[in-house]
Design a protein around this motif. Structure first.
Motif, mmCIF file in Angstrom:
data_model
loop_
_atom_site.group_PDB
_atom_site.id
_atom_site.type_symbol
_atom_site.label_atom_id
_atom_site.label_comp_id
_atom_site.label_asym_id
_atom_site.label_seq_id
_atom_site.Cartn_x
_atom_site.Cartn_y
_atom_site.Cartn_z
ATOM 1 N N HIS A 1 31.603 26.203 51.759
ATOM 2 C CA HIS A 1 31.843 25.770 53.125
ATOM 3 C C HIS A 1 32.336 24.466 53.481
ATOM 4 O O HIS A 1 33.289 24.368 54.344
ATOM 5 N N ASP B 1 26.709 35.365 55.770
ATOM 6 C CA ASP B 1 26.460 34.239 54.804
ATOM 7 C C ASP B 1 25.428 33.423 55.578
ATOM 8 O O ASP B 1 25.430 33.108 56.617
ATOM 9 N N SER C 1 23.962 30.648 50.988
ATOM 10 C CA SER C 1 24.733 29.607 50.645
ATOM 11 C C SER C 1 23.642 28.255 50.493
ATOM 12 O O SER C 1 23.428 27.820 51.657
ATOM 13 N N LYS D 1 32.961 29.838 44.834
ATOM 14 C CA LYS D 1 31.826 30.193 45.707
ATOM 15 C C LYS D 1 32.704 30.467 47.246
ATOM 16 O O LYS D 1 31.903 31.517 47.913
ATOM 17 N N ASP E 1 20.430 25.128 53.871
ATOM 18 C CA ASP E 1 21.140 23.852 53.370
ATOM 19 C C ASP E 1 20.371 22.583 54.052
ATOM 20 O O ASP E 1 21.012 21.511 53.915
ATOM 21 N N ALA F 1 26.777 32.265 47.086
ATOM 22 C CA ALA F 1 27.619 31.420 47.355
ATOM 23 C C ALA F 1 26.917 29.914 47.211
ATOM 24 O O ALA F 1 26.435 29.652 46.296
ATOM 25 N N SER F 2 27.445 28.697 48.246
ATOM 26 C CA SER F 2 27.264 27.710 47.885
ATOM 27 C C SER F 2 27.436 26.952 49.316
ATOM 28 O O SER F 2 28.381 27.391 49.797
#
Ligand SMILES: NC(=O)c1ccc[n+]([C@@H]2O[C@H](COP(=O)([O-])OP(=O)(O)OC[C@H]3O[C@@H](n4cnc5c(N)ncnc54)[C@H](O)[C@@H]3O)[C@@H](O)[C@H]2O)c1
Length: 256
Positions: free
Chosen positions: A143, A243, A181, A156, A247, A138-139
């Protein structure tokens, strides 16, 4: 009979996060099939990793038959499938009034539908072999969003819903499914994006993007790879459906 070496299929494994992950899995002793549209880079990486441990599958994940052909190559080369890393992602930018339906459809096809097709095949194979692990990419943009990223952000965010559902549907089959993510990671994707703003120097932009992360730097592909290798390992055996943010703290800060 001794258990065969783990067979890992990495979609989008020719460069960036996928290439770092292919390298990390081979370092752990696994066998990796690199599936990618970039034939030259993919074949070169497979050759570098050695034919005992790596193979290349030419694959455009926009086509279901090519996704399935990559599974066939991995199974033929390494005797099965234990881990699938769904890592391909593309971005098309534009506000919804400007973004074409073609770009919306392409983004969802490559980023989301391809992961659905790969999850479908992975589950069928893993049910037969008694289990496995699927890791979907995802990324941070799944979010929280940035302007002009509607198609990418939607794809995503949806990947996390797909992941949770695969996880609960197939927990009893011995299959774990998780997503990752990443924040901004220093890969060709980001380097190319930094060069598209003609009025800005790429190094200034990358410094600016780095500063958005509380750790004040871009992430390294190897840091994402290390998380993926962990999530695929038996040490992560009680983790499914979740997830993982990689980040640099960006999601934790309300105002920068
Ligand atoms: N780099 C980042 O900052 C970042 C942040 C969040 C999420 N991500 C996600 O991580 C994943 C990997 O990103 P990256 O930065 O390494 O990107 P990248 O562009 O450097 O590498 C992606 C790989 O996917 C391959 N690919 C692209 N389209 C394909 C297709 N249709 N079929 C098969 N292969 C295809 C490319 O050839 C390349 O080898 C993507 O899903 C991306 O959305 C990246």
């Amino acid at each position: 009979m001794s258990k065969r070496t783990n067979s890992v299929l990495v979609f989008g494994g020719a460069r960036g996060i996928g290439a770092a992950t292919a390298r990390a899995f081979v370092k752990e002793g696994a066998c990796v099939t690199i599936a990618d549209v970039l034939e030259e880079e993919g074949r070169a990486l497979a050759a570098e990793l050695g034919s005992d441990h790596a193979a290349f599958a030419p694959c455009d994940v926009g086509a279901a038959d090519q996704i399935n052909a990559a599974f066939d190559i991995a199974i033929q080369q390494f005797g099965g499938i234990d881990v699938v890393f769904n890592n391909v992602g593309i971005a098309r930018y534009g506000t919804v009034d400007q973004l074409s339906l073609e770009d919306w459809d392409l983004t969802l096809q490559v980023n989301l539908t391809a992961q659905f097709i790969a999850c479908k095949r992975a589950v069928q194979e893993m049910k037969r072999s008694g289990g496995g692990v699927i890791i979907n990419t995802a990324s941070i943009l799944g979010h929280a969003s940035q302007k002009t990223t509607a198609a990418y952000a939607a794809s995503k965010a949806a990947i996390m819903g797909l992941t949770r559902t695969v996880a609960i549907d197939h927990a009893a089959d011995g299959i774990r499914c998780v997503s990752i993510s990443p924040g901004t990671i220093d890969t060709p994707l980001v380097q190319i994006a930094a060069r598209t703003f003609k009025d800005r120097r790429p190094e200034d932009l990358e410094r600016e993007w780095a500063a958005h992360h509380p750790l004040n730097r871009l992430g390294k592909p190897e840091e994402v790879a290390a998380t993926v290798v962990f999530l695929a390992s038996s040490g992560a055996g009680f983790i499914t459906g979740s997830d993982f943010l990689i980040d640099g703290g960006i999601r934790s800060e309300l105002y920068a």
